[in-house]
Design a protein around this motif. Structure first.
Motif, PDB file in Angstrom:
ATOM      1  N   ALA A 115       0.873  -1.065   0.132  1.00  0.00           N
ATOM      2  CA  ALA A 115      -0.033   0.090  -0.025  1.00  0.00           C
ATOM      3  C   ALA A 115       0.778   1.345   0.191  1.00  0.00           C
ATOM      4  CB  ALA A 115      -0.925   0.098   1.171  1.00  0.00           C
ATOM      5  N   HIS A 116       0.583   2.215  -0.752  1.00  0.00           N
ATOM      6  CA  HIS A 116       1.025   3.442  -0.762  1.00  0.00           C
ATOM      7  C   HIS A 116       0.256   4.424  -0.240  1.00  0.00           C
ATOM      8  CE1 HIS A 116       4.329   2.323  -3.515  1.00  0.00           C
ATOM      9  NE2 HIS A 116       3.633   1.554  -3.785  1.00  0.00           N
ATOM     10  N   VAL A 117       0.596   4.998   1.158  1.00  0.00           N
ATOM     11  CA  VAL A 117      -0.227   5.906   2.007  1.00  0.00           C
ATOM     12  C   VAL A 117       0.325   7.121   2.028  1.00  0.00           C
ATOM     13  CG1 VAL A 117      -1.442   5.978   4.160  1.00  0.00           C
ATOM     14  CG2 VAL A 117      -1.121   3.813   3.216  1.00  0.00           C
ATOM     15  N   ILE A 118      -0.441   8.208   1.887  1.00  0.00           N
ATOM     16  CA  ILE A 118       0.096   9.638   2.276  1.00  0.00           C
ATOM     17  C   ILE A 118      -0.821  10.308   3.391  1.00  0.00           C
ATOM     18  CG2 ILE A 118       1.002  10.039  -0.049  1.00  0.00           C
ATOM     19  CD1 ILE A 118      -1.329  12.066  -0.554  1.00  0.00           C
ATOM     20  N   ASN A 119      -0.331  11.426   3.736  1.00  0.00           N
ATOM     21  CA  ASN A 119      -1.255  12.181   4.579  1.00  0.00           C
ATOM     22  C   ASN A 119      -1.642  13.665   3.943  1.00  0.00           C
ATOM     23  OD1 ASN A 119      -2.074  14.025   6.860  1.00  0.00           O
ATOM     24  ND2 ASN A 119      -1.878  12.133   8.129  1.00  0.00           N
ATOM     25  N   ARG A 120      -2.919  13.821   3.826  1.00  0.00           N
ATOM     26  CA  ARG A 120      -3.320  14.814   3.073  1.00  0.00           C
ATOM     27  C   ARG A 120      -2.845  16.365   3.883  1.00  0.00           C
ATOM     28  NH1 ARG A 120      -9.069  12.875   0.719  1.00  0.00           N
ATOM     29  NH2 ARG A 120      -8.134  11.428  -0.629  1.00  0.00           N
ATOM     30  N   TYR A 121      -2.855  16.348   5.280  1.00  0.00           N
ATOM     31  CA  TYR A 121      -2.925  17.401   5.983  1.00  0.00           C
ATOM     32  C   TYR A 121      -1.267  17.791   6.306  1.00  0.00           C
ATOM     33  CZ  TYR A 121      -7.361  16.219   7.519  1.00  0.00           C
ATOM     34  OH  TYR A 121      -8.907  16.325   7.715  1.00  0.00           O
ATOM     35  N   VAL A 122      -0.463  16.977   5.960  1.00  0.00           N
ATOM     36  CA  VAL A 122       1.027  17.496   5.968  1.00  0.00           C
ATOM     37  C   VAL A 122       1.434  18.423   4.974  1.00  0.00           C
ATOM     38  CG1 VAL A 122       3.288  16.519   6.208  1.00  0.00           C
ATOM     39  CG2 VAL A 122       1.529  15.126   7.442  1.00  0.00           C
ATOM     40  N   GLY A 123       1.915  19.369   5.495  1.00  0.00           N
ATOM     41  CA  GLY A 123       2.589  20.324   4.352  1.00  0.00           C
ATOM     42  C   GLY A 123       1.294  21.485   3.956  1.00  0.00           C
ATOM     43  N   LEU A 133       1.140  13.483  16.771  1.00  0.00           N
ATOM     44  CA  LEU A 133       1.976  14.328  16.012  1.00  0.00           C
ATOM     45  C   LEU A 133       2.452  13.426  14.764  1.00  0.00           C
ATOM     46  CD1 LEU A 133       4.322  15.560  18.711  1.00  0.00           C
ATOM     47  CD2 LEU A 133       2.553  16.665  17.706  1.00  0.00           C
ATOM     48  N   ILE A 134       2.173  14.095  13.287  1.00  0.00           N
ATOM     49  CA  ILE A 134       2.615  13.367  12.115  1.00  0.00           C
ATOM     50  C   ILE A 134       3.837  13.841  11.510  1.00  0.00           C
ATOM     51  CG2 ILE A 134       1.435  13.030   9.963  1.00  0.00           C
ATOM     52  CD1 ILE A 134      -1.139  13.563  10.877  1.00  0.00           C
ATOM     53  N   ASP A 135       4.680  13.072  11.240  1.00  0.00           N
ATOM     54  CA  ASP A 135       6.051  13.226  10.689  1.00  0.00           C
ATOM     55  C   ASP A 135       5.930  13.923   9.346  1.00  0.00           C
ATOM     56  OD1 ASP A 135       8.528  13.034   9.408  1.00  0.00           O
ATOM     57  OD2 ASP A 135       8.856  11.074  10.150  1.00  0.00           O
ATOM     58  N   ARG A 136       6.661  14.747   8.869  1.00  0.00           N
ATOM     59  CA  ARG A 136       6.752  15.668   7.589  1.00  0.00           C
ATOM     60  C   ARG A 136       6.915  14.547   6.472  1.00  0.00           C
ATOM     61  NH1 ARG A 136       5.069  20.000   7.189  1.00  0.00           N
ATOM     62  NH2 ARG A 136       6.073  22.142   7.371  1.00  0.00           N
ATOM     63  N   SER A 137       7.559  13.344   6.593  1.00  0.00           N
ATOM     64  CA  SER A 137       7.556  12.224   5.558  1.00  0.00           C
ATOM     65  C   SER A 137       6.157  11.639   4.914  1.00  0.00           C
ATOM     66  CB  SER A 137       8.489  11.191   5.898  1.00  0.00           C
ATOM     67  OG  SER A 137       7.810  10.564   6.989  1.00  0.00           O
ATOM     68  N   TRP A 138       5.371  12.094   5.708  1.00  0.00           N
ATOM     69  CA  TRP A 138       4.056  11.377   5.266  1.00  0.00           C
ATOM     70  C   TRP A 138       3.401  12.253   3.908  1.00  0.00           C
ATOM     71  CZ3 TRP A 138       1.805   7.177   6.030  1.00  0.00           C
ATOM     72  CH2 TRP A 138       2.202   6.136   7.121  1.00  0.00           C
ATOM     73  N   SER A 139       4.276  13.446   3.759  1.00  0.00           N
ATOM     74  CA  SER A 139       3.551  14.439   2.582  1.00  0.00           C
ATOM     75  C   SER A 139       4.021  13.660   1.352  1.00  0.00           C
ATOM     76  CB  SER A 139       4.360  15.775   2.630  1.00  0.00           C
ATOM     77  OG  SER A 139       5.522  15.475   2.249  1.00  0.00           O
ATOM     78  N   GLN A 140       4.780  12.614   1.336  1.00  0.00           N
ATOM     79  CA  GLN A 140       5.333  11.818   0.165  1.00  0.00           C
ATOM     80  C   GLN A 140       4.593  10.147   0.689  1.00  0.00           C
ATOM     81  OE1 GLN A 140       6.863  12.746  -2.572  1.00  0.00           O
ATOM     82  NE2 GLN A 140       6.565  14.844  -1.567  1.00  0.00           N
ATOM     83  N   ALA A 156      -8.775  -2.565   4.798  1.00  0.00           N
ATOM     84  CA  ALA A 156      -9.327  -2.456   6.267  1.00  0.00           C
ATOM     85  C   ALA A 156      -8.208  -2.529   7.270  1.00  0.00           C
ATOM     86  CB  ALA A 156     -10.063  -3.671   6.588  1.00  0.00           C
ATOM     87  N   GLU A 157      -7.003  -3.049   7.245  1.00  0.00           N
ATOM     88  CA  GLU A 157      -5.940  -3.147   8.266  1.00  0.00           C
ATOM     89  C   GLU A 157      -5.359  -1.827   8.033  1.00  0.00           C
ATOM     90  OE1 GLU A 157      -4.628  -5.076  10.756  1.00  0.00           O
ATOM     91  OE2 GLU A 157      -6.872  -6.077  10.850  1.00  0.00           O
ATOM     92  N   VAL A 158      -4.965  -1.336   6.792  1.00  0.00           N
ATOM     93  CA  VAL A 158      -4.215  -0.161   6.720  1.00  0.00           C
ATOM     94  C   VAL A 158      -5.282   1.067   7.147  1.00  0.00           C
ATOM     95  CG1 VAL A 158      -3.424   1.593   4.887  1.00  0.00           C
ATOM     96  CG2 VAL A 158      -3.067  -0.824   4.680  1.00  0.00           C
ATOM     97  N   GLU A 159      -6.412   1.078   7.043  1.00  0.00           N
ATOM     98  CA  GLU A 159      -7.316   2.163   7.349  1.00  0.00           C
ATOM     99  C   GLU A 159      -7.612   2.084   8.752  1.00  0.00           C
ATOM    100  OE1 GLU A 159     -10.772   2.255   5.155  1.00  0.00           O
ATOM    101  OE2 GLU A 159      -9.843   2.966   3.292  1.00  0.00           O
ATOM    102  N   ARG A 160      -7.594   0.805   9.539  1.00  0.00           N
ATOM    103  CA  ARG A 160      -7.544   0.800  10.897  1.00  0.00           C
ATOM    104  C   ARG A 160      -6.302   1.347  11.408  1.00  0.00           C
ATOM    105  NH1 ARG A 160      -5.717  -2.394  14.805  1.00  0.00           N
ATOM    106  NH2 ARG A 160      -4.684  -3.676  13.583  1.00  0.00           N
ATOM    107  N   ARG A 161      -5.112   1.199  11.045  1.00  0.00           N
ATOM    108  CA  ARG A 161      -3.911   1.653  11.561  1.00  0.00           C
ATOM    109  C   ARG A 161      -3.626   3.068  11.192  1.00  0.00           C
ATOM    110  NH1 ARG A 161       1.081  -1.121  12.340  1.00  0.00           N
ATOM    111  NH2 ARG A 161      -0.129  -2.712  13.181  1.00  0.00           N
ATOM    112  N   TYR A 162      -4.051   3.264  10.057  1.00  0.00           N
ATOM    113  CA  TYR A 162      -3.870   4.845   9.798  1.00  0.00           C
ATOM    114  C   TYR A 162      -5.206   5.480   9.271  1.00  0.00           C
ATOM    115  CZ  TYR A 162       0.965   3.150   9.341  1.00  0.00           C
ATOM    116  OH  TYR A 162       2.135   2.727   9.817  1.00  0.00           O
ATOM    117  N   PRO A 163      -6.028   5.895  10.107  1.00  0.00           N
ATOM    118  CA  PRO A 163      -7.422   6.350   9.939  1.00  0.00           C
ATOM    119  C   PRO A 163      -7.440   7.607   8.926  1.00  0.00           C
ATOM    120  CG  PRO A 163      -6.828   6.835  12.264  1.00  0.00           C
ATOM    121  CD  PRO A 163      -5.539   6.233  11.486  1.00  0.00           C
ATOM    122  N   GLY A 167      -6.471  12.155   8.284  1.00  0.00           N
ATOM    123  CA  GLY A 167      -5.973  12.671   6.965  1.00  0.00           C
ATOM    124  C   GLY A 167      -5.164  11.863   6.028  1.00  0.00           C
ATOM    125  N   PHE A 168      -5.114  10.431   6.598  1.00  0.00           N
ATOM    126  CA  PHE A 168      -4.271   9.264   5.947  1.00  0.00           C
ATOM    127  C   PHE A 168      -5.202   8.886   4.722  1.00  0.00           C
ATOM    128  CE2 PHE A 168      -2.460   9.000  10.029  1.00  0.00           C
ATOM    129  CZ  PHE A 168      -1.097   9.333   9.685  1.00  0.00           C
TER     130      PHE A 168
END
Length: 187
Positions: A115-123, A133-140, A156-163, A167-168
């Motif tokens: 899975a390739h996961v990003i966080n939309r809120y970072v940056g 606290l979300i690390d800046r590396s999640w912008s990539q 389901a497992e990815v969304e459970r761990r990174y909801p 912003g994931f």
């Protein structure tokens, strides 16, 4: 009277002939003394040799200039190749430091999902107030290996761990080997 003029003219011509002969003798003896002093066959020969040498030097200069231009182009190509290899080296070094997260247990024979996961809120500066606290590396995109039976279970497992509420977002989810994900160890 005409007789005197004719005799004067003949005398003048004779004297000019003698002067010409004397000047020619002086030049001849001068050339010979120069030839003896410098060991040359003649001034004209020396000038001919110098002209030939000058032409040879000009031709050699043009050939050397052509060689220098070719070497300069070759050097520029070597510098470009070196820069490209340096970039590849840096990329390879950085790729080795890339973190691969894992969900589930690696079991030989079990399917692995990448899975390739990003966080939309970072940056963006729109990070909601939360205790996480979300690390800046999640912008990539971050690579996550998920060891479960099906794609639905993997999502389901990815969304459970990174909801998604934090912003994931799952950009891509492929079975290992079908996408461009990393090779996972079995065993």
């Amino acid at each position: 009277m005409w007789n005197d003029y004719v005799q004067a003219l003949i005398a003048a011509l004779a004297l000019s002939g003698l002067a010409y002969g004397a000047a020619r003798a002086v030049v001849h003896f001068g050339e010979r003394s120069i030839e003896q002093r410098h060991g040359l066959v003649g001034i004209r020969g020396m000038m001919t040799r110098r002209a030939r040498m000058e032409q040879a030097f000009e031709a050699r200069h043009a050939a050397r200039a052509k060689e220098v231009k070719a070497f300069d182009a070759e050097l520029r190509e070597v510098v470009r190749r070196r820069q490209r290899l340096d970039r590849q080296w840096t990329d390879a070094t950085n790729a080795g430091e890339q973190l691969i997260r894992q969900i589930g247990e690696e079991v030989e024979g079990a399917p692995c999902w990448v899975a390739h996961v990003i966080n939309r809120y970072v940056g963006t500066g729109n990070v909601p107030r939360s205790p996480i606290l979300i690390d800046r590396s999640w912008s990539q995109p971050q690579i996550i290996e998920v060891w479960v039976r099906s794609m639905q279970d993997a999502r389901a497992e990815v969304e459970r761990r990174y909801p998604p509420s934090f912003g994931f977002h799952v950009q891509r989810l492929n079975e290992h080997g079908s996408g461009d994900g990393p090779a996972a160890k079995a065993g």
